[in-house]
Design a protein around this motif. Structure first.
Motif, mmCIF file in Angstrom:
data_model
loop_
_atom_site.group_PDB
_atom_site.id
_atom_site.type_symbol
_atom_site.label_atom_id
_atom_site.label_comp_id
_atom_site.label_asym_id
_atom_site.label_seq_id
_atom_site.Cartn_x
_atom_site.Cartn_y
_atom_site.Cartn_z
ATOM 1 N N MET A 1 0.848 -1.171 0.000
ATOM 2 C CA MET A 1 0.000 0.000 0.000
ATOM 3 C C MET A 1 0.891 1.232 0.000
ATOM 4 O O MET A 1 1.967 1.231 0.581
ATOM 5 N N SER A 2 0.406 2.259 -0.627
ATOM 6 C CA SER A 2 1.167 3.497 -0.724
ATOM 7 C C SER A 2 0.555 4.535 0.224
ATOM 8 O O SER A 2 -0.627 4.858 0.128
ATOM 9 N N LEU A 3 1.366 5.021 1.138
ATOM 10 C CA LEU A 3 0.923 6.045 2.076
ATOM 11 C C LEU A 3 1.663 7.338 1.796
ATOM 12 O O LEU A 3 2.799 7.324 1.332
ATOM 13 N N SER A 4 1.016 8.454 2.124
ATOM 14 C CA SER A 4 1.714 9.729 2.040
ATOM 15 C C SER A 4 2.771 9.747 3.148
ATOM 16 O O SER A 4 2.743 8.943 4.090
ATOM 17 N N LYS A 5 3.694 10.681 3.045
ATOM 18 C CA LYS A 5 4.740 10.814 4.062
ATOM 19 C C LYS A 5 4.115 11.018 5.440
ATOM 20 O O LYS A 5 4.533 10.399 6.425
ATOM 21 N N ARG B 1 2.419 -4.514 7.749
ATOM 22 C CA ARG B 1 1.184 -3.747 7.606
ATOM 23 C C ARG B 1 0.957 -3.316 6.160
ATOM 24 O O ARG B 1 0.128 -2.470 5.877
ATOM 25 N N GLY B 2 1.762 -3.882 5.253
ATOM 26 C CA GLY B 2 1.578 -3.615 3.831
ATOM 27 C C GLY B 2 2.215 -2.326 3.342
ATOM 28 O O GLY B 2 1.917 -1.859 2.256
ATOM 29 N N VAL B 3 3.080 -1.727 4.153
ATOM 30 C CA VAL B 3 3.717 -0.461 3.784
ATOM 31 C C VAL B 3 5.160 -0.731 3.391
ATOM 32 O O VAL B 3 5.948 -1.226 4.200
ATOM 33 N N LYS B 4 5.492 -0.411 2.162
ATOM 34 C CA LYS B 4 6.849 -0.615 1.673
ATOM 35 C C LYS B 4 7.665 0.647 1.953
ATOM 36 O O LYS B 4 7.298 1.749 1.547
ATOM 37 N N VAL C 1 10.876 -1.098 19.447
ATOM 38 C CA VAL C 1 11.573 -1.106 18.159
ATOM 39 C C VAL C 1 13.042 -0.792 18.414
ATOM 40 O O VAL C 1 13.391 0.326 18.786
ATOM 41 N N ALA C 2 13.888 -1.790 18.189
ATOM 42 C CA ALA C 2 15.308 -1.659 18.512
ATOM 43 C C ALA C 2 16.154 -1.211 17.333
ATOM 44 O O ALA C 2 17.264 -0.735 17.517
ATOM 45 N N SER C 3 15.631 -1.367 16.105
ATOM 46 C CA SER C 3 16.456 -1.021 14.942
ATOM 47 C C SER C 3 15.588 -0.518 13.799
ATOM 48 O O SER C 3 14.381 -0.763 13.757
ATOM 49 N N GLN C 4 16.252 0.152 12.868
ATOM 50 C CA GLN C 4 15.545 0.618 11.680
ATOM 51 C C GLN C 4 15.079 -0.561 10.837
ATOM 52 O O GLN C 4 13.990 -0.523 10.256
ATOM 53 N N ALA C 5 15.867 -1.621 10.781
ATOM 54 C CA ALA C 5 15.483 -2.825 10.030
ATOM 55 C C ALA C 5 14.199 -3.428 10.606
ATOM 56 O O ALA C 5 13.314 -3.865 9.862
ATOM 57 N N GLN C 6 14.102 -3.447 11.930
ATOM 58 C CA GLN C 6 12.893 -3.959 12.574
ATOM 59 C C GLN C 6 11.692 -3.090 12.209
ATOM 60 O O GLN C 6 10.608 -3.594 11.950
ATOM 61 N N LEU C 7 11.890 -1.785 12.180
ATOM 62 C CA LEU C 7 10.804 -0.875 11.830
ATOM 63 C C LEU C 7 10.372 -1.085 10.379
ATOM 64 O O LEU C 7 9.175 -1.102 10.079
ATOM 65 N N VAL C 8 11.329 -1.276 9.464
ATOM 66 C CA VAL C 8 11.003 -1.575 8.065
ATOM 67 C C VAL C 8 10.152 -2.842 8.005
ATOM 68 O O VAL C 8 9.147 -2.901 7.280
ATOM 69 N N ALA C 9 10.516 -3.860 8.788
ATOM 70 C CA ALA C 9 9.769 -5.119 8.803
ATOM 71 C C ALA C 9 8.361 -4.927 9.371
ATOM 72 O O ALA C 9 7.389 -5.487 8.845
ATOM 73 N N ARG D 1 2.551 7.750 6.683
ATOM 74 C CA ARG D 1 3.589 6.797 7.060
ATOM 75 C C ARG D 1 4.206 7.197 8.402
ATOM 76 O O ARG D 1 4.396 6.375 9.292
ATOM 77 N N GLN D 2 4.513 8.483 8.561
ATOM 78 C CA GLN D 2 5.114 8.936 9.810
ATOM 79 C C GLN D 2 4.151 8.774 10.981
ATOM 80 O O GLN D 2 4.569 8.472 12.099
ATOM 81 N N HIS D 3 2.881 8.946 10.740
ATOM 82 C CA HIS D 3 1.880 8.710 11.786
ATOM 83 C C HIS D 3 1.911 7.240 12.200
ATOM 84 O O HIS D 3 1.882 6.916 13.397
ATOM 85 N N LEU D 4 1.990 6.346 11.221
ATOM 86 C CA LEU D 4 2.072 4.922 11.505
ATOM 87 C C LEU D 4 3.361 4.587 12.251
ATOM 88 O O LEU D 4 3.348 3.807 13.208
ATOM 89 N N VAL D 5 4.467 5.186 11.845
ATOM 90 C CA VAL D 5 5.741 4.969 12.537
ATOM 91 C C VAL D 5 5.605 5.400 13.999
ATOM 92 O O VAL D 5 6.020 4.676 14.908
ATOM 93 N N ALA D 6 5.016 6.549 14.243
ATOM 94 C CA ALA D 6 4.835 7.028 15.615
ATOM 95 C C ALA D 6 3.981 6.053 16.420
ATOM 96 O O ALA D 6 4.285 5.756 17.576
ATOM 97 N N GLN D 7 2.915 5.539 15.814
ATOM 98 C CA GLN D 7 2.069 4.560 16.501
ATOM 99 C C GLN D 7 2.854 3.295 16.840
ATOM 100 O O GLN D 7 2.721 2.752 17.927
ATOM 101 N N LEU D 8 3.658 2.835 15.890
ATOM 102 C CA LEU D 8 4.456 1.634 16.122
ATOM 103 C C LEU D 8 5.445 1.840 17.266
ATOM 104 O O LEU D 8 5.634 0.950 18.099
ATOM 105 N N LEU D 9 6.070 3.010 17.306
ATOM 106 C CA LEU D 9 7.030 3.282 18.375
ATOM 107 C C LEU D 9 6.348 3.340 19.739
ATOM 108 O O LEU D 9 6.949 3.000 20.759
ATOM 109 N N GLU D 10 5.094 3.768 19.769
ATOM 110 C CA GLU D 10 4.352 3.822 21.026
ATOM 111 C C GLU D 10 3.943 2.426 21.490
ATOM 112 O O GLU D 10 3.879 2.154 22.677
ATOM 113 N N ARG D 11 3.647 1.529 20.544
ATOM 114 C CA ARG D 11 3.095 0.210 20.877
ATOM 115 C C ARG D 11 4.130 -0.898 20.968
ATOM 116 O O ARG D 11 3.916 -1.885 21.651
ATOM 117 N N GLU D 12 5.214 -0.780 20.210
ATOM 118 C CA GLU D 12 6.190 -1.867 20.095
ATOM 119 C C GLU D 12 7.547 -1.397 20.617
ATOM 120 O O GLU D 12 7.847 -0.215 20.599
#
Length: 172
Positions: free
Chosen positions: A1-5, A34-37, A21-29, A8-19
């Protein structure tokens, strides 16, 4: 799925709050799950722009975290009273909505103060030029929140919503 910047950043912030996340590679995964490349370089820029920092967590490991942003901080109760006392000229309600009228160009100040107030029952606000629409939780009720806002603003709390002086409306 294609998200606007921003999405995507909103999703990244949510992930950091919930998970944790020890590395950028983990965040990419996590994004990929969630279907975001996103590439590591994109994630790196997102973390930088969001102000993410590495912190030490239990067990001595590190993880990304976002510092609390001013917009997420609850403001002191007196702040809301001062803002409403200075800028709210009328408060009315209907259904699950409260309408706060302000002088032209001032609604954003009141909306921001309400959003950050932590006031029970306030789901959120939408601010225009001179009007703030306050969405209220059904269980609390707009009349309860509206009367509370009138008290905080120094307006007559007993005045019926239908009789509230809401000047400058679309019909005038």
């Amino acid at each position: 799925m294609s998200l606007s910047k921003q999405q995507r950043q909103h999703l990244v912030a949510q992930l950091l709050e919930r998970e944790r996340v020890a590395s950028q590679a983990q965040l990419v995964a996590l994004l990929a799950e969630r279907g975001v490349k996103a590439t590591q370089a994109t994630v790196s820029r997102d973390l930088e722009e969001l102000g993410a920092v590495k912190i030490r967590v239990a067990g001595g490991e590190t993880a990304y975290a976002l510092p609390e942003l001013p917009v997420q901080q609850i403001v002191p109760p007196d702040h809301l009273r001062r803002v409403l006392g200075e800028w709210a000229v009328a408060v009315a309600w209907s259904g699950p909505l409260v309408v706060v009228r302000t002088p032209p160009g001032s609604a954003h100040v009141v909306g921001s103060a309400l959003d950050r107030s932590g006031l029970v029952g306030v789901v959120g606000t939408v601010a225009g030029d001179d009007t703030v629409l306050v969405v209220v939780e059904e269980a609390v009720g707009a009349a309860t929140v509206g009367r509370r806002l009138r008290v905080l603003a120094g307006l007559d709390p007993e005045e019926d919503a239908e009789d509230a002086p809401v000047e400058g409306g679309a019909g005038e």
